[in-house]
Design an enzyme around this catalytic site. Sequence first.
Site, PDB file in Angstrom:
ATOM      1  CD  GLU A 157      28.729  42.316  48.438  1.00  0.00           C
ATOM      2  OE1 GLU A 157      29.586  41.533  47.999  1.00  0.00           O
ATOM      3  OE2 GLU A 157      27.711  42.650  47.797  1.00  0.00           O
TER       4      GLU A 157
ATOM      5  CG  ASP B 252      33.132  40.928  47.510  1.00  0.00           C
ATOM      6  OD1 ASP B 252      32.432  40.007  47.970  1.00  0.00           O
ATOM      7  OD2 ASP B 252      32.799  41.631  46.545  1.00  0.00           O
TER       8      ASP B 252
ATOM      9  CB  ILE C 190      31.670  34.969  47.215  1.00  0.00           C
ATOM     10  CG1 ILE C 190      32.029  33.798  48.130  1.00  0.00           C
ATOM     11  CG2 ILE C 190      31.511  34.496  45.767  1.00  0.00           C
ATOM     12  CD1 ILE C 190      31.121  32.594  47.981  1.00  0.00           C
ATOM     13  CG  ASP C 191      33.917  40.428  43.070  1.00  0.00           C
ATOM     14  OD1 ASP C 191      33.069  41.295  43.342  1.00  0.00           O
ATOM     15  OD2 ASP C 191      34.458  40.335  41.956  1.00  0.00           O
TER      16      ASP C 191
ATOM     17  CB  THR D 183      27.344  36.229  44.674  1.00  0.00           C
ATOM     18  OG1 THR D 183      28.236  36.649  45.709  1.00  0.00           O
ATOM     19  CG2 THR D 183      26.310  35.289  45.259  1.00  0.00           C
TER      20      THR D 183
ATOM     21  CG  ASP E 294      32.490  45.352  44.067  1.00  0.00           C
ATOM     22  OD1 ASP E 294      32.220  44.194  44.406  1.00  0.00           O
ATOM     23  OD2 ASP E 294      31.621  46.252  43.922  1.00  0.00           O
TER      24      ASP E 294
HETATM   25  P1  2AM Z   1      29.335  40.620  43.955  1.00  0.00           P
HETATM   26  O1  2AM Z   1      29.227  39.381  43.197  1.00  0.00           O
HETATM   27  O2  2AM Z   1      30.253  40.559  45.115  1.00  0.00           O
HETATM   28  O3  2AM Z   1      28.000  41.208  44.348  1.00  0.00           O
HETATM   29  C1  2AM Z   1      29.199  41.842  38.619  1.00  0.00           C
HETATM   30  O4  2AM Z   1      29.150  42.503  37.421  1.00  0.00           O
HETATM   31  C2  2AM Z   1      30.189  42.536  39.516  1.00  0.00           C
HETATM   32  O5  2AM Z   1      29.564  43.687  40.112  1.00  0.00           O
HETATM   33  C3  2AM Z   1      30.631  41.692  40.661  1.00  0.00           C
HETATM   34  O6  2AM Z   1      31.931  42.082  41.028  1.00  0.00           O
HETATM   35  C4  2AM Z   1      29.604  41.994  41.733  1.00  0.00           C
HETATM   36  O7  2AM Z   1      30.051  41.731  43.034  1.00  0.00           O
HETATM   37  C5  2AM Z   1      29.430  43.471  41.508  1.00  0.00           C
HETATM   38  N1  2AM Z   1      28.103  43.949  41.917  1.00  0.00           N
HETATM   39  C6  2AM Z   1      26.953  43.276  41.935  1.00  0.00           C
HETATM   40  N2  2AM Z   1      25.922  44.049  42.349  1.00  0.00           N
HETATM   41  C7  2AM Z   1      26.463  45.254  42.602  1.00  0.00           C
HETATM   42  C8  2AM Z   1      25.935  46.485  43.080  1.00  0.00           C
HETATM   43  N3  2AM Z   1      24.650  46.636  43.354  1.00  0.00           N
HETATM   44  N4  2AM Z   1      26.792  47.523  43.241  1.00  0.00           N
HETATM   45  C9  2AM Z   1      28.098  47.381  42.972  1.00  0.00           C
HETATM   46  N5  2AM Z   1      28.660  46.244  42.514  1.00  0.00           N
HETATM   47  C10 2AM Z   1      27.852  45.189  42.328  1.00  0.00           C
HETATM   48 CA    CA Z   2      31.760  42.250  44.818  1.00  0.00          CA
HETATM   49 CA    CA Z   3      30.365  39.685  47.188  1.00  0.00          CA
HETATM   50 CA    CA Z   4      26.877  41.139  46.277  1.00  0.00          CA
END
Ligand code: 2AM
Ligand code: CA
Ligand code: CA
Ligand code: CA
Length: 262
Positions: free
Chosen positions: A69, A87, A89-90, A92, A214
């Site tokens: 990512e 990913d 940290i999923d 964040t 994701d």
């Molecule tokens: P992340 O924390 O790795 O960014 C939050 O509802 C979920 O959607 C998390 O799994 C987050 O991953 C992901 N997410 C956040 N922003 C996003 C984006 N712009 N497009 C796709 N997924 C997103």
């Molecule tokens: Ca993610």
């Molecule tokens: Ca992430």
């Molecule tokens: Ca992110």
Amino acid sequence: MENWSGIDETVKRWIGEAGENIRASFTHSLSIQSKSNPNDLVTNVDEETERFFIERIRTSFPSHRILGEEGQGDDVQSLDGVIWIIDPIDGTMNFVHQQRNFAISIGIYEDGIGQLGYIYDIVHDELYHAKKGQGAWMNDVKLDPLDPVPVEQAIVGINSTWLIQNRHFDQEKLIQLANDVRGTRSYGSAALELAYVASGRLSAYITMRNAPWDFAGGKMIVEEAGGVVSKITGDDIDMLSVNPVFAAAPGLHEDILNNYLK
Ligand code: 2AM
Ligand code: CA
Ligand code: CA
Ligand code: CA
């Protein structure tokens, strides 16, 4: 021919180490930045964790490619060969604000086919993992094959933003689904929500926008647990694009697809 059991042992060791580093980071102050918008966060720990894996993969498996990512991996345009989809940290936003409900997610694909999948819930020390054709586990406990769930007993993971505003399809039907099921939940980590579908904590998970990192680990784990993962149209997921993802227990996947999503 790859030695998948050997790779599996190695990945588990690395995930344990990366988890230790992330846990240790709780006592340090984070450097937090915004990406595409003020709520789209990234921290030094996301970047350091991605780098942790990339350095090790490059040394141990130089022919493998990496799609991560935070963009420190390769520019992956095709599914040929072995690709690690990471990913670091999923969830964040949860990591920053709640110090829980986030995970490391890794899917290892060969010519587009999932071979190994991992989702590590660091705070709860729960590692969900799967091996192609062999099933899925939570730590050392093998997950039972998922049973069908009737809509009225289903607990569905869905982010409320998709009920409030979405340009993907008929909102009325999603609201009807939210009314008909037993309950809805939103954890803010796609990877964990997929891990929960695999382990039966959720019956289904619906999102309009997930990137490959994701869902790469979670798709494998749900499928090895006997669940079904597709786009919200029912079509196959495209592993290199953003997809609207729908994962569910068998039976329930068909019911929700036919009665609410189509
Ligand atoms: P992340 O924390 O790795 O960014 C939050 O509802 C979920 O959607 C998390 O799994 C987050 O991953 C992901 N997410 C956040 N922003 C996003 C984006 N712009 N497009 C796709 N997924 C997103
Ligand atoms: Ca993610
Ligand atoms: Ca992430
Ligand atoms: Ca992110």
